[in-house]
Motif scaffolding. Structure first.
Motif, mmCIF file in Angstrom:
data_model
loop_
_atom_site.group_PDB
_atom_site.id
_atom_site.type_symbol
_atom_site.label_atom_id
_atom_site.label_comp_id
_atom_site.label_asym_id
_atom_site.label_seq_id
_atom_site.Cartn_x
_atom_site.Cartn_y
_atom_site.Cartn_z
ATOM 1 N N GLU A 356 -17.953 -10.295 12.889
ATOM 2 C CA GLU A 356 -18.880 -11.083 13.712
ATOM 3 C C GLU A 356 -18.141 -12.293 14.268
ATOM 4 O O GLU A 356 -17.504 -13.036 13.504
ATOM 5 N N PRO A 357 -18.242 -12.509 15.581
ATOM 6 C CA PRO A 357 -17.545 -13.663 16.152
ATOM 7 C C PRO A 357 -18.057 -14.968 15.548
ATOM 8 O O PRO A 357 -19.218 -15.073 15.157
ATOM 9 N N ALA A 361 -18.801 -18.210 19.937
ATOM 10 C CA ALA A 361 -18.385 -16.863 20.354
ATOM 11 C C ALA A 361 -19.414 -15.819 19.952
ATOM 12 O O ALA A 361 -19.483 -14.741 20.545
ATOM 13 N N PHE A 362 -20.223 -16.120 18.968
ATOM 14 C CA PHE A 362 -21.288 -15.210 18.550
ATOM 15 C C PHE A 362 -22.246 -14.935 19.706
ATOM 16 O O PHE A 362 -22.881 -13.891 19.774
ATOM 17 N N TYR A 363 -22.345 -15.893 20.616
ATOM 18 C CA TYR A 363 -23.246 -15.741 21.769
ATOM 19 C C TYR A 363 -22.477 -15.391 23.039
ATOM 20 O O TYR A 363 -22.980 -15.577 24.145
ATOM 21 N N GLY A 364 -21.249 -14.919 22.863
ATOM 22 C CA GLY A 364 -20.453 -14.560 24.030
ATOM 23 C C GLY A 364 -19.650 -15.712 24.590
ATOM 24 O O GLY A 364 -19.093 -15.598 25.681
ATOM 25 N N GLY A 365 -19.596 -16.825 23.865
ATOM 26 C CA GLY A 365 -18.849 -17.984 24.351
ATOM 27 C C GLY A 365 -17.364 -17.869 24.074
ATOM 28 O O GLY A 365 -16.882 -16.852 23.573
ATOM 29 N N THR A 366 -16.662 -18.947 24.397
ATOM 30 C CA THR A 366 -15.202 -18.924 24.268
ATOM 31 C C THR A 366 -14.744 -19.068 22.827
ATOM 32 O O THR A 366 -13.587 -18.832 22.527
ATOM 33 N N GLY A 367 -15.641 -19.462 21.952
ATOM 34 C CA GLY A 367 -15.236 -19.713 20.571
ATOM 35 C C GLY A 367 -14.478 -21.022 20.437
ATOM 36 O O GLY A 367 -13.733 -21.222 19.480
ATOM 37 N N VAL B 16 -17.219 -8.244 25.749
ATOM 38 C CA VAL B 16 -17.757 -9.576 26.033
ATOM 39 C C VAL B 16 -19.277 -9.541 26.027
ATOM 40 O O VAL B 16 -19.944 -10.412 25.474
ATOM 41 N N LYS B 19 -23.218 -8.748 21.965
ATOM 42 C CA LYS B 19 -23.558 -9.902 21.159
ATOM 43 C C LYS B 19 -24.123 -9.403 19.845
ATOM 44 O O LYS B 19 -25.133 -8.736 19.811
ATOM 45 N N SER B 20 -23.422 -9.707 18.825
ATOM 46 C CA SER B 20 -23.824 -9.147 17.546
ATOM 47 C C SER B 20 -25.072 -9.826 17.024
ATOM 48 O O SER B 20 -25.101 -11.017 16.819
ATOM 49 N N SER B 118 -11.974 -14.353 20.708
ATOM 50 C CA SER B 118 -13.114 -14.738 21.556
ATOM 51 C C SER B 118 -12.653 -15.403 22.835
ATOM 52 O O SER B 118 -13.222 -15.185 23.910
ATOM 53 N N LEU B 119 -11.612 -16.224 22.730
ATOM 54 C CA LEU B 119 -11.098 -16.866 23.937
ATOM 55 C C LEU B 119 -10.536 -15.815 24.900
ATOM 56 O O LEU B 119 -10.766 -15.883 26.116
ATOM 57 N N HIS B 122 -13.333 -14.067 26.653
ATOM 58 C CA HIS B 122 -13.899 -14.902 27.706
ATOM 59 C C HIS B 122 -12.982 -14.956 28.917
ATOM 60 O O HIS B 122 -13.438 -14.944 30.064
ATOM 61 N N MET B 126 -13.967 -13.985 32.704
ATOM 62 C CA MET B 126 -13.769 -14.868 33.856
ATOM 63 C C MET B 126 -12.863 -14.221 34.912
ATOM 64 O O MET B 126 -12.997 -14.490 36.120
#
Lengths: 635, 368
Positions: A356-357, A361-367, B16, B19-20, B118-119, B122, B126
């Motif tokens: 799990e991010p 990042a869990f919400y699709g963000g950059t973390g 991307v 969403k878990s 995660s980066l 993203h 983008m």
């Protein structure tokens, strides 16, 4: 040279006077630069609305909503329990009726929920406010919430660190740079430990509300390191500029004093549960003082909390501390001082879960670093709703196990055959108003009521599990006795539909929906009786788990309470007090079985007797006749 | 090769979009489960970040340094015109498992120091936004209908269209600046998005409000059947786009329809100039069980500049039998929190205007 020296002196003076400027940095949705950090979704800004929104409310709105609940509902009372460093009133809210007595004349138990100890954790006041709102919205549910309001004292401190929280809301997208960095540092360095503004964690002693003031932006005390238990145990607890600075001494802060004052409203010696509400990580941090019974109960409670959230698509995982180890948090303080179940609830997003991010990042963000403190607007409404039922179940559990209040047997003509009621108070007696002899083969209705709602129903009106729980929904009733030659047991078949939320044949619930059940049965004719008297003494044995899976107090004569980290007077089926209940076998009756001509009862055990075959046939014919008559009579 | 690249990009985008929200049985990684060589202190991390990144390159390093260098490389990757090698690198990085951890400040769980994966995800997203931007750009003026249709296709399309609209100069007072969209295009887009009424179209309608101050677009966002944070955000910034009378009309509509925005709308309504707002709406709503408290806050804020305690007391006296009206009238005075409002509350207690015992107790506690 003189000019240069003067300039340096002036700079030093400016710095010392605390008016030098820190660099202000910004969180953005997608732009990154030397002073911007993208988190990958819109950065929330607070909204002025008393009702919950898809987003985060301003402190002014939250406070107005809390005050509205207090003036509108007789079941809510507000109190000012102190002032912050900046002289703002700290409010606590008590949920319950105006007395401190349960319906049974006992002193109410109390629970304390603390919110917003860390300013930047915006999830916390929203989750706590949702709990406050649900307690009022459901106050007339004739079920769990009404029971809690009438029999317990729920104390909620929604925003403890008001000064800090307001500072984060004043600068919802802005922070200042990590200690030791400057304008020339890399963004990673500057955003590594963002301070003040949106990322303020601590309170605000001698801190102005201007974000760029360099001299004060690192100041403040971590109110979750200001407790007496384990005070100063972490090296940084004694470093004033540290995020986890514990203060000059334990409980030095006015906000901490306010929390202690809130606990006194329980009153303190009635506290049975404490939760400190934080974000983020989606776990429960569960302290473990050296008290095995308390830890067993607490860990079981945490597992029930987890399963309630799991059933709703989240997984608040209990992380159990090592016994005896801790840090100076408020959860540790109440765990070690009061020996009650406590924990630090870390609201989502998750952190550290495999697959799990983490954080934003869990919400699709950059973390991005610290993005977990910035939950997207779109996620908080779901989160609020996922956590309220779990917290309400904790209260229900810690209100104490259920006990039987009344047992009644009525024959098919509507006559009371047996009627017994436990008196109120800490030491109870069973008042048996009627105790006539029952007759084998006769049909009866057994009615049993409890002191708390034992079941809830789904939207279709059917008995259902409390969210995420898995308890035995049907009560269990047996009849046991000894006819002279051996023990026998007969089961009375009760089902989910035996529970009562309305009138059924003249029987209904007692105080709350489904706090009672009624079961119709025919007393078996193979009950062995004494050859001399033609009767035998029997017991009715009742067992049922409550909504949280707690078994009955098997001996209602001594009321259950909480002391020294565990239940007191909570007896199991064998009458032994401990942390588990059992079957209540307090109801003694007599049965005659005059239709039988047994000279020597042979029955033993739970499977029925070894009556001669001819007698069994006769008995079967007799039973069939009775059954038909009963059915005709009921047409 | 291009097809392979595209496929890889879409796979990454799928990741991307994922969403878990699934519950997992396994708990978080505990600090005790991490090899000691992979656990770092705050000072280790600070020391690393305070060094020049060039100092680390080429030298053998621990897991913290390796994760940091990888993170820095992902961060430095520009998303415009990604090469195949860069794309491949980002895809690989999006699968990276952290190897450097620190202890959670509140408990014994292990927290990755750098979230490389995660980066990278993203960045890939983008990159797609960039690609879609280039496709959408010519359509905006030449074929706005296609623009409208395409712009809600995927999250990347919507993000690209939003950026495009935000960067497009607005047409104002008939003067069209370079790149501005005409009112005809604006109206066409607003109509399209209003009719489709999806979460994506709300994003673009809001962008149109911000760039063109289009009233119909604002109305479409605020009255959409979807719940969305965008509605609250737009309502919060309404005064930046519309005249007082336009705001008044929109806010009154939301209050009257008792939408999920009504509480917020009531508070905003009270911030309109006194010459524009109809204070009777606020007083009437004090008797509303759901919205009365919002009216109370709205009136309390009005009282900061022009207090009228007598009117609140009159309202209370006229509605003495109503719990809701009484509670919210008292709440106005509580939230005003001035010497005058406290005196009014004391007067109300002294004259026994409150018929509900619990409210008397609560008000007494306010004054002590």
């Amino acid at each position: 040279m003189v000019k240069l020296t003067a300039c340096m002196v002036t700079s030093a003076l400016v710095f010392m006077s605390g008016v030098a400027s820190g660099e202000v940095l910004n969180y953005t949705e997608n732009s990154s630069s030397s002073n911007q950090l993208a988190i990958g979704y819109p950065v929330p800004t607070p909204i002025d609305s008393l009702t919950a929104v898809d987003g985060f409310r301003t402190y002014d709105s939250l406070h107005s909503q809390h005050q509205s609940l207090a003036i509108t509902h007789a079941e809510v009372r507000s109190s000012v329990i102190g002032q912050t460093h900046n002289n703002r009133d700290i409010y606590v809210y008590r949920f319950g009726d105006s007395d401190n007595q349960t319906n049974d004349g006992l002193t109410e138990s109390a629970f304390l929920i603390n919110g917003t100890i860390h300013a930047r954790e915006w999830q916390s006041p929203e989750v706590v406010t949702e709990l406050m709102e649900q307690l009022t919205e459901k106050k007339n549910d004739q079920s769990v919430v009404e029971y809690l309001l009438e029999n317990t004292n729920i104390i909620i401190l929604p925003v403890m660190n008001i000064d800090g929280f307001l500072q984060t809301q004043r600068f919802p997208t802005q922070v200042t740079q990590s200690p030791g960095t400057n304008a020339g540092s890399t963004p990673s360095q500057k955003f590594a430990e963002p301070r003040d503004g949106r990322m303020r964690r601590k309170n605000m002693p001698n801190v102005d509300e201007v974000l760029s003031t360099e001299g004060d932006r690192l100041r403040g005390v971590d109110l979750n390191r200001n407790g007496t238990s384990f005070f100063g145990v972490q090296p940084d607890n004694s470093v004033p500029n540290s995020l986890i600075y514990g203060g000059a001494s334990a409980q030095s802060e006015p906000e901490t004093q306010a929390l202690l004052a809130a606990a006194q409203l329980g009153p303190r010696n009635r506290l049975r549960f404490y939760q400190d509400t934080h974000s983020f990580s989606r776990v429960l941090f569960v302290p473990q003082p050296n008290n095995s019974q308390r830890n067993t109960i607490t860990n079981s409670l945490a597992a029930k909390f987890q399963s309630t959230t799991q059933a709703q698509g989240a997984n608040y995982f209990p992380v159990i501390d090592q016994v005896g180890s801790g840090i100076p948090t408020t959860a540790d303080y109440f765990a070690y001082t009061d020996l009650i179940p406590t924990w630090t609830l870390e609201i989502e997003p998750p952190q550290g879960f495999s697959g799990e991010p983490n954080g934003g990042a869990f919400y699709g963000g950059t973390g991005a670093s610290h993005s977990g403190f910035i939950m997207p607007d779109s996620e908080i409404n779901r989160t609020r709703n996922q956590l309220a039922p779990a917290q309400i179940l904790m209260f229900y559990h810690q209100a104490g196990p259920a006990y039987v209040k009344e047992v009644m047997l009525v024959d098919s003509d509507g006559n009371d055959v047996y009627s017994a009621t436990w008196s109120s108070g800490a030491t109870r007696s069973l008042n048996v108003a009627t105790n006539n002899t029952l007759e084998g083969g006769e049909s009866y209705s057994l009615y049993v009521s409890f002191n708390k709602p034992m079941r809830i129903r789904n939207s279709a009106g059917n008995i259902a599990q409390y969210t995420g729980q898995s308890v035995s929904l049907s009560p269990t009733v047996t009849i046991t006795g000894n006819g002279g030659s051996g023990d026998f047991t007969r089961s009375v078949k009760a089902t989910n539909s035996s529970w009562l939320n309305q009138d059924v044949d003249g029987f209904t619930f007692s105080q709350y929906h489904d706090d009672a059940f009624k079961v119709d049965f025919t007393l078996p004719t193979d009950i062995p009786v004494s050859a001399t008297t033609g009767t035998t003494d029997i017991s009715i044995n009742i067992s049922a788990e409550d909504l949280a899976g707690l078994e009955l107090d098997a001996n209602p004569a001594t009321a259950v309470d909480w002391s020294g980290g565990a239940w007191t007077n909570y007896e199991n089926s064998n009458g032994q007090a401990g942390i588990n209940g059992g079957t209540d076998s307090s109801y003694n009756l007599r049965v005659s079985n005059q239709n039988l001509t047994l000279s020597e009862p042979q029955s033993s055990g739970g499977g029925g007797g070894s009556t001669p075959l001819a007698l069994l046939v006769l008995l079967g014919l007799f039973g069939l006749r009775r059954f038909n008559r009963f059915n005709k009579g009921s047409d | 090769m291009k097809n392979i690249t595209m496929a890889a990009l879409y796979v990454a985008l799928g990741l991307v979009a994922f969403k878990s929200a699934q519950a997992v049985e396994k708990g978080p990684l505990l600090i005790s489960e991490v090899p000691s060589g992979q656990v770092y202190s705050d000072s280790d991390i600070t020391a690393l970040k305070n060094q020049d990144i060039e100092d680390y390159k080429g030298s053998s390093s621990n897991s913290l340094t390796k994760d940091y260098l990888l993170y820095a490389k992902v961060k430095a990757t520009a998303v415009s015109n990604l090469t195949d090698a860069e794309l491949s690198f980002l895809n690989q990085a999006s699968e990276h498992k952290a190897t450097a951890f620190q202890r959670h400040p509140e408990g014994p769980i292990a927290v990755p120091v750098f979230d490389v994966a995660s980066l990278a995800k993203h960045k890939l997203f983008m990159a797609d936004v960039n690609r879609q931007y280039k496709k959408l750009l010519p359509l905006l003026h030449s074929d706005p209908a296609s623009f409208a249709e395409m712009s809600t296709k995927t999250p990347a399309h919507t993000q690209a269209a939003k950026q495009l609209l935000e960067r497009t100069a607005s047409e104002k007072n008939g003067a069209v600046s370079s790149g501005a969209i005409t009112s005809t295009v604006t109206n066409l887009l607003v109509d399209n998005y209003r009719n489709s009424d999806s979460q994506s179209s709300l994003v673009l309608l809001k962008a149109l409000v911000e760039t063109t101050h289009n009233y119909t677009a604002a109305e479409a966002v605020l009255t959409s059947k979807h719940k969305s944070p965008l509605k609250h955000q737009l309502l919060e910034s309404l005064d930046g786009y519309f005249s007082d009378s336009e705001q008044e009309a929109l806010l009154k509509q939301l209050i009257t329809e008792k939408s999920e925005l009504a509480s917020q709308a009531l508070i905003k309504y009270g911030q309109l100039p006194v010459s524009t707002l109809d204070a009777d709406i606020l007083y009437r709503t004090l008797s509303d069980p759901k919205l009365g408290a919002s009216s109370a806050l709205s009136i309390a804020r009005l009282f900061e500049s022009s207090p009228d305690y007598a009117q609140v007391m009159e309202h209370l006296k006229a509605n003495q039998k109503s719990r809701v009206a009484t509670a919210n009238s008292l709440l106005v005075l509580k939230l005003t929190n001035s010497a005058g409002s406290k005196a009014a509350l004391q007067d109300i207690l002294n004259k026994d205007y409150i018929q509900f015992e619990d409210m008397k107790v609560e008000v007494s506690s306010w004054l002590n």
